[in-house]
Design a protein around this motif. Structure first.
Motif, PDB file in Angstrom:
ATOM      1  N   MET A   1     -51.702 -28.508   4.097  1.00 53.17           N
ATOM      2  CA  MET A   1     -51.292 -27.797   4.763  1.00 53.17           C
ATOM      3  C   MET A   1     -50.166 -28.326   6.047  1.00 53.17           C
ATOM      4  O   MET A   1     -50.705 -29.619   6.554  1.00 53.17           O
ATOM      5  N   GLU A   2     -48.887 -27.219   5.900  1.00 50.76           N
ATOM      6  CA  GLU A   2     -48.212 -27.987   7.234  1.00 50.76           C
ATOM      7  C   GLU A   2     -48.317 -27.259   8.296  1.00 50.76           C
ATOM      8  O   GLU A   2     -49.135 -26.545   8.610  1.00 50.76           O
ATOM      9  N   ILE A   3     -47.993 -28.162   9.708  1.00 52.94           N
ATOM     10  CA  ILE A   3     -48.134 -27.601  11.096  1.00 52.94           C
ATOM     11  C   ILE A   3     -47.260 -26.129  11.289  1.00 52.94           C
ATOM     12  O   ILE A   3     -48.776 -25.286  12.012  1.00 52.94           O
ATOM     13  N   VAL A   4     -46.404 -26.118  10.483  1.00 49.93           N
ATOM     14  CA  VAL A   4     -46.347 -24.459  10.704  1.00 49.93           C
ATOM     15  C   VAL A   4     -47.305 -23.249   9.980  1.00 49.93           C
ATOM     16  O   VAL A   4     -47.335 -22.876  10.489  1.00 49.93           O
ATOM     17  N   ASN A   5     -47.448 -23.363   8.847  1.00 50.33           N
ATOM     18  CA  ASN A   5     -48.894 -22.778   7.798  1.00 50.33           C
ATOM     19  C   ASN A   5     -49.812 -22.628   8.869  1.00 50.33           C
ATOM     20  O   ASN A   5     -50.114 -21.996   8.967  1.00 50.33           O
ATOM     21  N   PRO A  96     -49.428 -41.778   7.777  1.00 50.30           N
ATOM     22  CA  PRO A  96     -50.746 -41.594   6.133  1.00 50.30           C
ATOM     23  C   PRO A  96     -50.577 -40.162   5.312  1.00 50.30           C
ATOM     24  O   PRO A  96     -50.021 -39.533   6.271  1.00 50.30           O
ATOM     25  N   GLU A  97     -50.778 -40.870   4.637  1.00 47.92           N
ATOM     26  CA  GLU A  97     -50.216 -39.604   3.467  1.00 47.92           C
ATOM     27  C   GLU A  97     -51.822 -38.409   4.008  1.00 47.92           C
ATOM     28  O   GLU A  97     -52.549 -38.675   3.912  1.00 47.92           O
ATOM     29  N   GLY A  98     -51.187 -36.793   4.221  1.00 46.70           N
ATOM     30  CA  GLY A  98     -51.893 -35.957   4.059  1.00 46.70           C
ATOM     31  C   GLY A  98     -51.642 -36.002   5.648  1.00 46.70           C
ATOM     32  O   GLY A  98     -53.121 -34.860   6.157  1.00 46.70           O
ATOM     33  N   ALA A 121     -54.749 -33.147  10.174  1.00 46.14           N
ATOM     34  CA  ALA A 121     -55.291 -33.767   9.321  1.00 46.14           C
ATOM     35  C   ALA A 121     -56.733 -33.554   8.661  1.00 46.14           C
ATOM     36  O   ALA A 121     -57.581 -32.374   9.449  1.00 46.14           O
ATOM     37  N   ASN A 122     -56.719 -32.570   7.261  1.00 50.01           N
ATOM     38  CA  ASN A 122     -57.876 -32.234   6.413  1.00 50.01           C
ATOM     39  C   ASN A 122     -57.711 -30.535   7.026  1.00 50.01           C
ATOM     40  O   ASN A 122     -59.148 -30.114   7.383  1.00 50.01           O
ATOM     41  N   GLU A 123     -56.554 -29.802   6.776  1.00 48.42           N
ATOM     42  CA  GLU A 123     -56.764 -28.731   8.430  1.00 48.42           C
ATOM     43  C   GLU A 123     -56.883 -28.690   8.697  1.00 48.42           C
ATOM     44  O   GLU A 123     -57.903 -27.421   9.688  1.00 48.42           O
ATOM     45  N   VAL A 124     -57.575 -29.384   9.869  1.00 53.47           N
ATOM     46  CA  VAL A 124     -58.399 -29.539  11.079  1.00 53.47           C
ATOM     47  C   VAL A 124     -56.803 -30.230  12.095  1.00 53.47           C
ATOM     48  O   VAL A 124     -56.872 -30.693  11.920  1.00 53.47           O
ATOM     49  N   LEU A 125     -56.713 -29.090  13.294  1.00 55.96           N
ATOM     50  CA  LEU A 125     -55.727 -29.553  14.347  1.00 55.96           C
ATOM     51  C   LEU A 125     -56.521 -30.033  15.489  1.00 55.96           C
ATOM     52  O   LEU A 125     -57.550 -29.643  16.374  1.00 55.96           O
ATOM     53  N   THR A 126     -55.955 -31.979  15.805  1.00 52.14           N
ATOM     54  CA  THR A 126     -56.395 -32.452  16.528  1.00 52.14           C
ATOM     55  C   THR A 126     -55.563 -32.010  18.146  1.00 52.14           C
ATOM     56  O   THR A 126     -54.573 -33.377  17.883  1.00 52.14           O
TER      57      THR A 126
END
Length: 179
Positions: A1-5, A96-98, A121-126
């Motif tokens: 998932m991209e940050i905009v999404n 890194p990828e992902g 990363a892994n659809e978790v925003l930190t």
């Protein structure tokens, strides 16, 4: 998932239930909020003003999110109002990828504009923010398109820590994009 999404999914009306726990005193407080989150373009006047206040080139802005909040906290019957503007900048190359990493600009009525670090990363925003004598780490993720979770830990220089957990349910006002 991209940050905009990820930011597109954040837009809408949400009901939030929060528990905050002071680790030193072992006291907890519950609260609830109604949130309205509006996705903004990079050309929005508030986004451009935030960039200007932090001397950031607005061409790096991906989008913005304006959040209006009405809250109550256990033990205080008076409703509290607040707003926040959150703006992710173009991700940094070479991660890194992902994993997507970059700078996040933010501003609330009660705090001056600030820059934070974000990682998706892994659809978790930190989000990591150091402001004066306080370091904050927030994590946001979706269980479904209409249910999201947030945690935060505030660490103060004196060693005290406050942790919080929010569960948030989409109430309408926006249908998440289908990607």
């Amino acid at each position: 998932m991209e940050i905009v999404n990820f930011f597109e999914k954040l837009a809408g009306k949400w009901f939030s239930q929060r528990t905050t726990h002071d680790l030193a005193t072992q006291q907890s407080k519950a609260g609830k909020s109604d949130l309205e989150a509006e996705l903004l373009t990079s050309a929005d006047a508030d986004v451009e003003q935030l960039c200007k206040s932090l001397s950031v080139d607005p061409s790096f802005v991906l989008c913005g999110l304006k959040v209006i909040q009405k809250s109550t906290v256990e033990g205080n019957p008076k409703q509290q109002f607040g707003s926040a503007l959150i703006v992710p900048l173009t991700p940094e190359p070479g991660t890194p990828e992902g994993i997507t990493e970059g700078t996040l600009l933010s501003h609330t009525a009660s705090h001056p504009p600030t820059q934070s670090r974000y990682s998706l990363a892994n659809e978790v925003l930190t989000i990591e923010t150091t402001d004066g004598n306080t370091h904050a780490q927030e994590r946001w993720w979706f269980i479904t398109d209409n249910l999201r979770m947030r945690t935060s830990v505030l660490k103060h220089q004196d060693g005290s820590q406050v942790a919080s957990f929010c569960s948030e349910i989409r109430m309408g006002g926006h249908k998440p994009p289908t990607s």
